[in-house]
Design a protein around this motif. Structure first.
Motif, PDB file in Angstrom:
ATOM      1  N   VAL A  64       0.838  -1.200   0.000  1.00  0.00           N
ATOM      2  CA  VAL A  64       0.000   0.000   0.000  1.00  0.00           C
ATOM      3  C   VAL A  64       0.874   1.252   0.000  1.00  0.00           C
ATOM      4  O   VAL A  64       0.611   2.218  -0.722  1.00  0.00           O
ATOM      5  CB  VAL A  64      -0.949   0.001   1.215  1.00  0.00           C
ATOM      6  N   LYS A  65       1.931   1.241   0.799  1.00  0.00           N
ATOM      7  CA  LYS A  65       2.823   2.401   0.856  1.00  0.00           C
ATOM      8  C   LYS A  65       3.564   2.584  -0.464  1.00  0.00           C
ATOM      9  O   LYS A  65       3.798   3.695  -0.925  1.00  0.00           O
ATOM     10  CB  LYS A  65       3.805   2.265   2.011  1.00  0.00           C
ATOM     11  N   GLY A  66       3.959   1.439  -1.069  1.00  0.00           N
ATOM     12  CA  GLY A  66       4.624   1.523  -2.360  1.00  0.00           C
ATOM     13  C   GLY A  66       3.723   2.136  -3.414  1.00  0.00           C
ATOM     14  O   GLY A  66       4.150   2.975  -4.214  1.00  0.00           O
ATOM     15  N   ALA A  67       2.437   1.740  -3.389  1.00  0.00           N
ATOM     16  CA  ALA A  67       1.477   2.280  -4.349  1.00  0.00           C
ATOM     17  C   ALA A  67       1.245   3.765  -4.097  1.00  0.00           C
ATOM     18  O   ALA A  67       1.114   4.562  -5.031  1.00  0.00           O
ATOM     19  CB  ALA A  67       0.159   1.505  -4.255  1.00  0.00           C
ATOM     20  N   ALA A  68       1.203   4.145  -2.810  1.00  0.00           N
ATOM     21  CA  ALA A  68       0.998   5.550  -2.470  1.00  0.00           C
ATOM     22  C   ALA A  68       2.161   6.413  -2.941  1.00  0.00           C
ATOM     23  O   ALA A  68       1.997   7.610  -3.201  1.00  0.00           O
ATOM     24  CB  ALA A  68       0.812   5.698  -0.966  1.00  0.00           C
ATOM     25  N   ALA A  69       3.336   5.804  -3.054  1.00  0.00           N
ATOM     26  CA  ALA A  69       4.517   6.546  -3.507  1.00  0.00           C
ATOM     27  C   ALA A  69       4.598   6.626  -5.031  1.00  0.00           C
ATOM     28  O   ALA A  69       5.563   7.154  -5.571  1.00  0.00           O
ATOM     29  CB  ALA A  69       5.772   5.891  -2.957  1.00  0.00           C
ATOM     30  N   GLY A  70       3.587   6.101  -5.713  1.00  0.00           N
ATOM     31  CA  GLY A  70       3.541   6.203  -7.164  1.00  0.00           C
ATOM     32  C   GLY A  70       3.831   4.926  -7.905  1.00  0.00           C
ATOM     33  O   GLY A  70       3.797   4.882  -9.139  1.00  0.00           O
ATOM     34  N   MET A  71       4.116   3.852  -7.184  1.00  0.00           N
ATOM     35  CA  MET A  71       4.384   2.565  -7.814  1.00  0.00           C
ATOM     36  C   MET A  71       3.073   1.906  -8.248  1.00  0.00           C
ATOM     37  O   MET A  71       2.029   2.106  -7.627  1.00  0.00           O
ATOM     38  CB  MET A  71       5.124   1.674  -6.816  1.00  0.00           C
ATOM     39  N   ASP A  72       3.128   1.136  -9.315  1.00  0.00           N
ATOM     40  CA  ASP A  72       1.969   0.365  -9.747  1.00  0.00           C
ATOM     41  C   ASP A  72       1.503  -0.528  -8.604  1.00  0.00           C
ATOM     42  O   ASP A  72       2.314  -1.263  -8.017  1.00  0.00           O
ATOM     43  CB  ASP A  72       2.336  -0.481 -10.971  1.00  0.00           C
ATOM     44  N   ARG A  73       0.207  -0.487  -8.258  1.00  0.00           N
ATOM     45  CA  ARG A  73      -0.300  -1.198  -7.086  1.00  0.00           C
ATOM     46  C   ARG A  73      -0.092  -2.707  -7.189  1.00  0.00           C
ATOM     47  O   ARG A  73       0.283  -3.363  -6.207  1.00  0.00           O
ATOM     48  CB  ARG A  73      -1.788  -0.885  -6.881  1.00  0.00           C
ATOM     49  N   VAL A  74      -0.322  -3.267  -8.357  1.00  0.00           N
ATOM     50  CA  VAL A  74      -0.162  -4.715  -8.507  1.00  0.00           C
ATOM     51  C   VAL A  74       1.296  -5.113  -8.280  1.00  0.00           C
ATOM     52  O   VAL A  74       1.596  -6.057  -7.547  1.00  0.00           O
ATOM     53  CB  VAL A  74      -0.657  -5.187  -9.884  1.00  0.00           C
ATOM     54  N   SER A  75       2.212  -4.372  -8.894  1.00  0.00           N
ATOM     55  CA  SER A  75       3.641  -4.661  -8.698  1.00  0.00           C
ATOM     56  C   SER A  75       4.034  -4.505  -7.232  1.00  0.00           C
ATOM     57  O   SER A  75       4.781  -5.321  -6.681  1.00  0.00           O
ATOM     58  CB  SER A  75       4.492  -3.733  -9.565  1.00  0.00           C
ATOM     59  N   ALA A  76       3.513  -3.450  -6.593  1.00  0.00           N
ATOM     60  CA  ALA A  76       3.818  -3.214  -5.184  1.00  0.00           C
ATOM     61  C   ALA A  76       3.318  -4.365  -4.313  1.00  0.00           C
ATOM     62  O   ALA A  76       4.006  -4.806  -3.383  1.00  0.00           O
ATOM     63  CB  ALA A  76       3.201  -1.897  -4.728  1.00  0.00           C
ATOM     64  N   ASP A  77       2.123  -4.862  -4.610  1.00  0.00           N
ATOM     65  CA  ASP A  77       1.582  -5.970  -3.828  1.00  0.00           C
ATOM     66  C   ASP A  77       2.409  -7.240  -4.014  1.00  0.00           C
ATOM     67  O   ASP A  77       2.638  -7.990  -3.058  1.00  0.00           O
ATOM     68  CB  ASP A  77       0.128  -6.231  -4.210  1.00  0.00           C
ATOM     69  N   TYR A  78       2.861  -7.502  -5.224  1.00  0.00           N
ATOM     70  CA  TYR A  78       3.715  -8.668  -5.444  1.00  0.00           C
ATOM     71  C   TYR A  78       5.028  -8.534  -4.682  1.00  0.00           C
ATOM     72  O   TYR A  78       5.557  -9.512  -4.138  1.00  0.00           O
ATOM     73  CB  TYR A  78       3.979  -8.882  -6.930  1.00  0.00           C
ATOM     74  N   MET A  79       5.572  -7.323  -4.636  1.00  0.00           N
ATOM     75  CA  MET A  79       6.791  -7.097  -3.857  1.00  0.00           C
ATOM     76  C   MET A  79       6.546  -7.384  -2.379  1.00  0.00           C
ATOM     77  O   MET A  79       7.384  -7.972  -1.681  1.00  0.00           O
ATOM     78  CB  MET A  79       7.286  -5.669  -4.063  1.00  0.00           C
ATOM     79  N   GLY A  80       5.372  -6.968  -1.883  1.00  0.00           N
ATOM     80  CA  GLY A  80       5.012  -7.264  -0.499  1.00  0.00           C
ATOM     81  C   GLY A  80       4.913  -8.758  -0.245  1.00  0.00           C
ATOM     82  O   GLY A  80       5.322  -9.256   0.815  1.00  0.00           O
ATOM     83  N   MET A  81       4.381  -9.489  -1.210  1.00  0.00           N
ATOM     84  CA  MET A  81       4.288 -10.947  -1.077  1.00  0.00           C
ATOM     85  C   MET A  81       5.669 -11.575  -0.982  1.00  0.00           C
ATOM     86  O   MET A  81       5.909 -12.506  -0.191  1.00  0.00           O
ATOM     87  CB  MET A  81       3.523 -11.538  -2.259  1.00  0.00           C
TER      88      MET A  81
END
Length: 243
Positions: A64-81
């Motif tokens: 969520v924080k990655g997406a808020a910083a402008g990153m693609d949400r799907v990519s950010a969620d995969y990084m979190g995984m």
């Protein structure tokens, strides 16, 4: 462990946040904290409880924080995984240092470092006395590790979800900032959703409610708390249909 210690449950899913592994650090893994948690998991395992874990990844990366910083949400969620896989491997290493046989099963296949998630295989591991750590959430973006915990608890036919937090249960408000906050002994799923108590995300609560899986909320920061709640003792809040 006392000789008269008795398990209150047959099969348990323990949900840990990634932040629980940070200790006093600002991010990452604190070795002493990981070792302490592993020792408590071993104590519960030694009671004869079949045990599985879901660990978050917020100590390394939060989608969520990655997406808020402008990153693609799907990519950010995969990084979190992927961050949850790192935590799972760390916990596996700590548990095996305690002579607890452990398997990591990932919802995102990565056979070089762990097994792919296969429900029957996971059940068989627990039946053989192994601790199973589920990594990579549900394997899908936009779903939290809380939801993954509720899903895996259902698939594994667990008696209860134990949610480790920073406080000893669910409060009416944040007890850190509100001295008048009161702790609940029991709550219904509806209470949690209607009061927006932020114990777990709404999807996880709804899934647990649909499948009748109680959620026990306790503090992992209190030494010995995990072994106490595994015996039905100590301070905690239970969320269930009965409230």
């Amino acid at each position: 462990m006392p000789k008269d210690a008795k398990p209150a449950y047959r099969r348990v899913l323990l949900k840990l946040s990634g932040e629980a592994l940070m200790g006093e650090q600002a991010f990452g893994l604190e070795e002493a904290t990981v070792k302490r948690i592993a020792a408590e998991v071993k104590a519960v395992h030694d009671l004869g409880i079949e045990l599985c874990l879901v660990i978050g990844g917020g100590n390394i990366f939060r989608g969520v924080k990655g997406a808020a910083a402008g990153m693609d949400r799907v990519s950010a969620d995969y990084m979190g995984m992927l961050a949850t896989v790192i935590n799972a491997l760390a916990m596996q290493s700590a548990l095996e240092a305690e002579d607890v046989r452990t398997r990591v099963l990932s919802a995102i296949p990565m056979q070089t470092v762990c097994e792919p998630y296969i429900r029957r295989r996971a059940v068989r591991h627990m039946e053989k006395g192994r601790v199973v750590i589920f990594a990579a959430g549900t394997g899908n973006p936009s779903f939290t590790t809380d939801t993954a915990a509720a899903l895996r608890a259902f698939e594994m036919n667990c008696d209860i979800i134990m949610k480790a937090t920073k406080v000893d249960g669910v409060y009416s408000a944040d007890p850190v900032t509100d001295p008048h906050a009161t702790r609940f002994e029991r709550l219904s799923y509806r209470d949690v959703l209607e009061r927006d108590l932020k114990v777990m995300d709404a999807t996880a609560i709804a899934h647990a409610r649909e499948n009748g899986i109680p959620i026990l909320v306790f503090s992992l920061h209190n030494a010995g708390a995990l072994i106490d709640v595994a015996q039905g003792k100590g301070d905690f809040t239970v969320i269930s249909d009965g409230g």
